[in-house]
Design a protein around this motif. Structure first.
Motif, PDB file in Angstrom:
ATOM      1  N   TYR A 202      12.434  -6.710   2.076  1.00 54.50           N
ATOM      2  CA  TYR A 202      11.895  -5.494   1.472  1.00 54.50           C
ATOM      3  C   TYR A 202      12.026  -5.533  -0.053  1.00 54.50           C
ATOM      4  O   TYR A 202      11.082  -5.178  -0.777  1.00 54.50           O
ATOM      5  N   VAL A 203      13.181  -5.955  -0.550  1.00 56.41           N
ATOM      6  CA  VAL A 203      13.375  -6.041  -2.004  1.00 56.41           C
ATOM      7  C   VAL A 203      12.399  -7.035  -2.604  1.00 56.41           C
ATOM      8  O   VAL A 203      11.813  -6.798  -3.670  1.00 56.41           O
ATOM      9  N   ARG A 204      12.194  -8.148  -1.933  1.00 51.33           N
ATOM     10  CA  ARG A 204      11.260  -9.166  -2.427  1.00 51.33           C
ATOM     11  C   ARG A 204       9.853  -8.589  -2.551  1.00 51.33           C
ATOM     12  O   ARG A 204       9.189  -8.743  -3.589  1.00 51.33           O
ATOM     13  N   ALA A 205       9.375  -7.934  -1.490  1.00 54.95           N
ATOM     14  CA  ALA A 205       8.022  -7.379  -1.517  1.00 54.95           C
ATOM     15  C   ALA A 205       7.886  -6.302  -2.594  1.00 54.95           C
ATOM     16  O   ALA A 205       6.882  -6.255  -3.327  1.00 54.95           O
ATOM     17  N   SER A 206       8.889  -5.450  -2.703  1.00 55.10           N
ATOM     18  CA  SER A 206       8.835  -4.389  -3.706  1.00 55.10           C
ATOM     19  C   SER A 206       8.900  -4.954  -5.123  1.00 55.10           C
ATOM     20  O   SER A 206       8.214  -4.473  -6.035  1.00 55.10           O
ATOM     21  N   MET A 207       9.706  -5.996  -5.305  1.00 56.90           N
ATOM     22  CA  MET A 207       9.835  -6.611  -6.630  1.00 56.90           C
ATOM     23  C   MET A 207       8.542  -7.314  -7.043  1.00 56.90           C
ATOM     24  O   MET A 207       8.136  -7.251  -8.207  1.00 56.90           O
ATOM     25  N   ILE A 208       7.888  -8.003  -6.112  1.00 54.70           N
ATOM     26  CA  ILE A 208       6.627  -8.680  -6.440  1.00 54.70           C
ATOM     27  C   ILE A 208       5.590  -7.673  -6.905  1.00 54.70           C
ATOM     28  O   ILE A 208       4.869  -7.893  -7.891  1.00 54.70           O
ATOM     29  N   GLU A 209       5.521  -6.539  -6.207  1.00 58.06           N
ATOM     30  CA  GLU A 209       4.571  -5.500  -6.603  1.00 58.06           C
ATOM     31  C   GLU A 209       4.924  -4.914  -7.964  1.00 58.06           C
ATOM     32  O   GLU A 209       4.049  -4.685  -8.804  1.00 58.06           O
ATOM     33  N   THR A 210       6.218  -4.709  -8.204  1.00 61.91           N
ATOM     34  CA  THR A 210       6.647  -4.109  -9.473  1.00 61.91           C
ATOM     35  C   THR A 210       6.461  -5.070 -10.636  1.00 61.91           C
ATOM     36  O   THR A 210       6.078  -4.658 -11.742  1.00 61.91           O
ATOM     37  N   LEU A 211       6.724  -6.364 -10.427  1.00 61.66           N
ATOM     38  CA  LEU A 211       6.581  -7.345 -11.505  1.00 61.66           C
ATOM     39  C   LEU A 211       5.139  -7.493 -11.961  1.00 61.66           C
ATOM     40  O   LEU A 211       4.887  -7.985 -13.068  1.00 61.66           O
ATOM     41  N   ASN A 212       4.192  -7.094 -11.131  1.00 61.85           N
ATOM     42  CA  ASN A 212       2.775  -7.149 -11.517  1.00 61.85           C
ATOM     43  C   ASN A 212       2.269  -5.835 -12.101  1.00 61.85           C
ATOM     44  O   ASN A 212       1.062  -5.682 -12.326  1.00 61.85           O
ATOM     45  N   SER A 213       3.188  -4.902 -12.355  1.00 59.01           N
ATOM     46  CA  SER A 213       2.800  -3.604 -12.896  1.00 59.01           C
ATOM     47  C   SER A 213       2.566  -3.697 -14.404  1.00 59.01           C
ATOM     48  O   SER A 213       3.044  -4.620 -15.078  1.00 59.01           O
ATOM     49  N   ASP A 214       1.842  -2.717 -14.911  1.00 60.06           N
ATOM     50  CA  ASP A 214       1.511  -2.699 -16.341  1.00 60.06           C
ATOM     51  C   ASP A 214       2.744  -2.544 -17.216  1.00 60.06           C
ATOM     52  O   ASP A 214       2.837  -3.153 -18.282  1.00 60.06           O
ATOM     53  N   PHE A 215       3.717  -1.720 -16.792  1.00 57.37           N
ATOM     54  CA  PHE A 215       4.875  -1.493 -17.659  1.00 57.37           C
ATOM     55  C   PHE A 215       5.749  -2.741 -17.776  1.00 57.37           C
ATOM     56  O   PHE A 215       6.421  -2.944 -18.781  1.00 57.37           O
ATOM     57  N   VAL A 216       5.700  -3.613 -16.754  1.00 56.48           N
ATOM     58  CA  VAL A 216       6.441  -4.871 -16.843  1.00 56.48           C
ATOM     59  C   VAL A 216       5.742  -5.813 -17.818  1.00 56.48           C
ATOM     60  O   VAL A 216       6.397  -6.500 -18.615  1.00 56.48           O
ATOM     61  N   ARG A 217       4.415  -5.848 -17.763  1.00 58.47           N
ATOM     62  CA  ARG A 217       3.681  -6.668 -18.733  1.00 58.47           C
ATOM     63  C   ARG A 217       3.951  -6.178 -20.160  1.00 58.47           C
ATOM     64  O   ARG A 217       4.091  -6.975 -21.094  1.00 58.47           O
ATOM     65  N   THR A 218       4.030  -4.874 -20.334  1.00 56.10           N
ATOM     66  CA  THR A 218       4.325  -4.315 -21.659  1.00 56.10           C
ATOM     67  C   THR A 218       5.716  -4.721 -22.116  1.00 56.10           C
ATOM     68  O   THR A 218       5.915  -5.078 -23.293  1.00 56.10           O
TER      69      THR A 218
END
Length: 317
Positions: A202-218
């Motif tokens: 679950y952490v892996r799936a949630s982290m993959i989705e979060t790492l592709n978010s705009d605020f992470v790119r920022t």
């Protein structure tokens, strides 16, 4: 929020009532009864004495009458006596609940940080070598049965190597803390292995989705280090829904603890319930199973409330 909480609480109370009725009926339909156990230990009992004992225990009455008497007494705090331990049921279950709580607390303390670490490492490079190894570990954790893993660890570390004890019996004998910890190593290891796999996925799936978010790119565009991006930004946001997952998974963890305790001979809830069913101790088996049901139900209720607190839109639906 208050109305939503009261609604969920009322549903939980109804489920507990229904489960108590089902458990009472199922246990009542089991072959044998406490009087037959006493008869095996004292075959000289006369038929009149046996009939008197059945009347004393209420076994000669229909199930619905016996359930009504039990429910009335339970609502007044009287859950009956154990026919095996010859003590009130709550006096028998109290120490067992404490030991199971120790086991579950130790498991949660280890499994949650471990799942966060492994899930974050696996999500950094999906499909890479680290991700493949962690995913293999997680799938093994999900697939292997707890009783089989327990037996393998006992054979290897207790029988073959002799490094650790195979039994958790001293946990109720007032043994020193160091000795208690040694006896808890194998059971906690099994439960952690059993519990950490789903959390890692679950952490892996949630982290993959979060790492592709705009605020992470920022955050990366601002020049932050990879560790700061993963820990301070991605992981923190990815773990918000983990409250729900942990609460829902607690019921499964509790059920696994009952099996592990029985295998390792720990005098916790699992061992007490197993002994009660084996010895046809109706009151102890009923209250023990009902308590296990309430713990699972309570974890689900807390998950609903936590999710409603984190996402107020749930209350409005």
């Amino acid at each position: 929020m208050f109305r939503y909480s009261m609604s969920r609480l009322l549903q939980a109370v109804i489920v507990v009532f229904v489960m108590s009725l089902l458990l009472f009926v199922l246990i009542g339909l089991m072959p044998g009864d406490p009087v037959e156990n006493m008869l095996e230990g004292n075959p000289s009992l006369t038929p009149d004495a046996i009939a008197q004992m059945r009347s004393l225990y209420g076994i000669d009455q229909p199930l619905y009458v016996r359930y009504g008497h039990w429910l009335s007494s339970a609502l007044h705090g009287d859950f009956g006596y154990s026919s095996v331990y010859f003590r009130p049921v709550l006096d028998v279950l109290g120490p067992a609940v404490i030991q199971t709580a120790k086991l579950l607390l130790a498991t949660q303390i280890i499994s949650i940080p471990l799942a966060m670490l492994l899930g974050a490492l696996a999500a950094r490079k999906p499909g890479g070598g680290t991700d493949s190894l962690i995913s293999l570990f997680a799938f093994a954790s999900i697939s292997l049965p707890g009783f089989w893993t327990s037996l393998i660890l006992i054979i290897v570390f207790a029988v073959k190597l002799g490094w650790l004890p195979a039994s958790g019996t001293p946990l109720l004998s007032g043994a020193p803390v160091s000795e208690q910890l040694v006896h808890m190593i194998l059971p906690v290891t099994v439960l952690t292995f059993f519990h950490v796999g789903p959390l890692v996925r679950y952490v892996r799936a949630s982290m993959i989705e979060t790492l592709n978010s705009d605020f992470v790119r920022t955050a990366r565009a601002k020049g932050l280090s990879e560790a700061a991006v993963v820990v301070r930004h991605a992981l923190r946001n990815a773990l918000i829904p983990m409250v729900t997952v942990l609460a829902l998974g607690f019921g499964s963890l509790f059920s696994g603890a009952l099996v592990v305790e029985t295998i390792f001979g720990m005098l916790g809830m699992g061992k007490v319930i197993y002994d009660a069913i084996s010895n046809i101790d109706f009151n102890l088996a009923l209250v023990g199973l009902l308590l296990a049901t309430i713990v699972t139900l309570l974890s689900s209720l807390l998950a609903d409330l936590a999710y409603a607190w984190l996402d107020p839109r749930i209350v409005l639906k």
